[in-house]
Design a protein around this motif. Structure first.
Motif, mmCIF file in Angstrom:
data_model
loop_
_atom_site.group_PDB
_atom_site.id
_atom_site.type_symbol
_atom_site.label_atom_id
_atom_site.label_comp_id
_atom_site.label_asym_id
_atom_site.label_seq_id
_atom_site.Cartn_x
_atom_site.Cartn_y
_atom_site.Cartn_z
ATOM 1 N N LEU A 182 0.825 -1.203 0.000
ATOM 2 C CA LEU A 182 0.000 0.000 0.000
ATOM 3 C C LEU A 182 0.862 1.258 0.000
ATOM 4 C CD1 LEU A 182 -2.796 -0.837 2.608
ATOM 5 C CD2 LEU A 182 -2.652 -1.478 0.201
ATOM 6 N N ALA A 183 0.328 2.299 -0.601
ATOM 7 C CA ALA A 183 0.994 3.598 -0.557
ATOM 8 C C ALA A 183 0.943 4.154 0.867
ATOM 9 C CB ALA A 183 0.304 4.567 -1.510
ATOM 10 N N ASP A 184 1.913 4.974 1.230
ATOM 11 C CA ASP A 184 1.950 5.562 2.568
ATOM 12 C C ASP A 184 0.702 6.389 2.861
ATOM 13 O OD1 ASP A 184 4.416 4.411 2.982
ATOM 14 O OD2 ASP A 184 5.546 6.234 2.545
ATOM 15 N N SER A 185 0.087 6.925 1.821
ATOM 16 C CA SER A 185 -1.099 7.780 2.006
ATOM 17 C C SER A 185 -2.363 6.980 2.293
ATOM 18 C CB SER A 185 -1.318 8.636 0.762
ATOM 19 O OG SER A 185 -1.529 7.816 -0.381
ATOM 20 N N GLU A 186 -2.320 5.664 2.120
ATOM 21 C CA GLU A 186 -3.525 4.854 2.289
ATOM 22 C C GLU A 186 -3.722 4.437 3.736
ATOM 23 O OE1 GLU A 186 -4.676 1.977 -0.955
ATOM 24 O OE2 GLU A 186 -2.567 2.279 -1.489
ATOM 25 N N LEU A 187 -4.912 4.700 4.244
ATOM 26 C CA LEU A 187 -5.303 4.311 5.596
ATOM 27 C C LEU A 187 -6.284 3.147 5.483
ATOM 28 C CD1 LEU A 187 -6.229 6.670 8.518
ATOM 29 C CD2 LEU A 187 -7.737 4.766 7.951
ATOM 30 N N VAL A 188 -5.990 2.037 6.147
ATOM 31 C CA VAL A 188 -6.837 0.845 6.063
ATOM 32 C C VAL A 188 -8.084 1.035 6.927
ATOM 33 C CG1 VAL A 188 -6.999 -1.628 6.551
ATOM 34 C CG2 VAL A 188 -4.880 -0.670 5.601
ATOM 35 N N LEU A 189 -9.241 0.982 6.284
ATOM 36 C CA LEU A 189 -10.513 1.123 6.999
ATOM 37 C C LEU A 189 -11.057 -0.219 7.465
ATOM 38 C CD1 LEU A 189 -12.518 3.742 4.903
ATOM 39 C CD2 LEU A 189 -11.479 4.059 7.158
ATOM 40 N N CYS A 190 -11.131 -1.175 6.568
ATOM 41 C CA CYS A 190 -11.730 -2.468 6.911
ATOM 42 C C CYS A 190 -11.452 -3.451 5.789
ATOM 43 C CB CYS A 190 -13.243 -2.344 7.125
ATOM 44 S SG CYS A 190 -14.180 -2.009 5.606
ATOM 45 N N ALA A 191 -11.841 -4.683 6.031
ATOM 46 C CA ALA A 191 -11.874 -5.704 4.983
ATOM 47 C C ALA A 191 -13.329 -6.091 4.758
ATOM 48 C CB ALA A 191 -11.061 -6.922 5.388
ATOM 49 N N ILE A 192 -13.590 -6.662 3.606
ATOM 50 C CA ILE A 192 -14.900 -7.246 3.318
ATOM 51 C C ILE A 192 -14.653 -8.649 2.770
ATOM 52 C CG2 ILE A 192 -17.079 -7.055 2.080
ATOM 53 C CD1 ILE A 192 -16.477 -4.082 1.655
ATOM 54 N N ALA A 193 -15.082 -9.665 3.513
ATOM 55 C CA ALA A 193 -15.027 -11.035 3.016
ATOM 56 C C ALA A 193 -16.144 -11.216 1.992
ATOM 57 C CB ALA A 193 -15.182 -12.020 4.163
ATOM 58 N N VAL A 194 -15.829 -11.866 0.874
ATOM 59 C CA VAL A 194 -16.787 -12.013 -0.232
ATOM 60 C C VAL A 194 -16.786 -13.452 -0.714
ATOM 61 C CG1 VAL A 194 -17.470 -11.201 -2.526
ATOM 62 C CG2 VAL A 194 -16.277 -9.647 -0.969
ATOM 63 N N GLY A 195 -17.968 -14.013 -0.909
ATOM 64 C CA GLY A 195 -18.050 -15.360 -1.450
ATOM 65 C C GLY A 195 -19.452 -15.916 -1.372
ATOM 66 N N HIS A 196 -19.540 -17.234 -1.452
ATOM 67 C CA HIS A 196 -20.821 -17.938 -1.388
ATOM 68 C C HIS A 196 -21.063 -18.417 0.045
ATOM 69 C CE1 HIS A 196 -21.384 -18.101 -5.786
ATOM 70 N NE2 HIS A 196 -20.071 -18.230 -5.829
ATOM 71 N N GLU A 197 -22.217 -18.120 0.564
ATOM 72 C CA GLU A 197 -22.580 -18.512 1.932
ATOM 73 C C GLU A 197 -22.624 -20.030 2.086
ATOM 74 O OE1 GLU A 197 -26.452 -18.091 4.954
ATOM 75 O OE2 GLU A 197 -26.607 -17.537 2.830
ATOM 76 N N ASP A 198 -22.125 -20.522 3.223
ATOM 77 C CA ASP A 198 -22.326 -21.912 3.608
ATOM 78 C C ASP A 198 -23.686 -21.983 4.310
ATOM 79 O OD1 ASP A 198 -22.445 -24.415 4.716
ATOM 80 O OD2 ASP A 198 -20.446 -24.369 5.600
ATOM 81 N N PRO A 199 -24.717 -22.512 3.644
ATOM 82 C CA PRO A 199 -26.064 -22.490 4.229
ATOM 83 C C PRO A 199 -26.225 -23.419 5.424
ATOM 84 C CG PRO A 199 -26.075 -23.760 2.205
ATOM 85 C CD PRO A 199 -24.701 -23.160 2.319
ATOM 86 N N GLU A 200 -25.271 -24.333 5.628
ATOM 87 C CA GLU A 200 -25.365 -25.271 6.739
ATOM 88 C C GLU A 200 -24.751 -24.726 8.019
ATOM 89 O OE1 GLU A 200 -27.104 -28.022 6.320
ATOM 90 O OE2 GLU A 200 -27.403 -27.422 4.235
#
Length: 222
Positions: A182-200
């Motif tokens: 990451l560039a020095d100017s970038e401040l990490v806000l959060c992550a977002i996990a993305v995918g297909h839900e495990d319905p079980e």
């Protein structure tokens, strides 16, 4: 999917299937979410889409830091230092509800710790989006970034996917910075996990409540 259905069906999924998500789909999600509004259209955000071996390396590095007990802090304050009502009670209901769904007793510190640790596996999701903003900007840009984050999650639902926004990853910004360059100017806000839900998975059946319109809105005039 109608936008109302996408918003209403969005939830925090904490266990994903290993099924991959194509780069074309991910690019579409970011493109659509990029229509989020921002003051004077400055678009103060960056979205780092991490998958495959890069995600494995990032997860392993963060887990190593978490397991070592090293002290880490985010670069911004998310929660108040002292809780007060009604927010204290809402937060407790959320936490207790999740652990109850998982059958984790309050005094079971080992299982609570292990559940916290799953954050850094990105709940087994095949993709993580790391959202950053330019640290040289001001509070309004956090509002802008929040609209982008909601748009990313809604756009993902439109593609039949699920997400989990993870502020816990902001604590490990130094590791994320090193792993992703990451560039020095970038401040990490959060992550977002993305995918297909495990319905079980039982944790995916835990749905947080929302206050009714009368509790969150005041209508003035006709």
């Amino acid at each position: 999917m109608h936008v109302d259905d996408a918003i209403r069906s969005r939830k925090s999924v904490r266990r994903f299937l290993p099924d991959p998500v194509s780069r074309d789909t991910l690019a579409h999600i970011v493109e659509v979410a990029g229509r989020a509004p921002s003051g004077s259209n400055i678009q103060p955000w960056q979205v780092h889409v991490v998958a495959g071996e890069a995600l494995h390396r990032l997860s392993a590095a963060i887990l190593a830091a978490f397991d070592s007990g090293e002290e880490h802090q985010p670069e911004y304050t998310y929660y108040p230092t002292q809780w007060f009502e009604p927010y204290r009670e809402r937060r407790q209901r959320c936490g207790y509800g999740l652990y109850e769904t998982l059958g984790i007793r309050r005094e079971d510190k080992a299982r609570r710790h292990e559940q916290m640790r799953r954050n850094f596996h990105f709940f087994d999701a095949p993709v993580a989006m790391i959202v950053t903003i330019d640290r040289r900007l001001e509070t309004g840009s956090y509002m802008d970034a929040g609209m982008l984050i909601q748009s990313l999650m809604t756009s993902a639902r439109g593609q039949g996917l699920h997400t989990c926004a993870q502020a816990a990853l902001a604590w490990y910004h130094r590791i994320i910075r090193e792993q992703l360059g990451l560039a020095d100017s970038e401040l990490v806000l959060c992550a977002i996990a993305v995918g297909h839900e495990d319905p079980e998975a039982p944790e995916n059946h835990f749905i947080t409540e929302r206050k009714p319109v009368g509790s969150i809105a005041r209508f003035h005039g006709d």
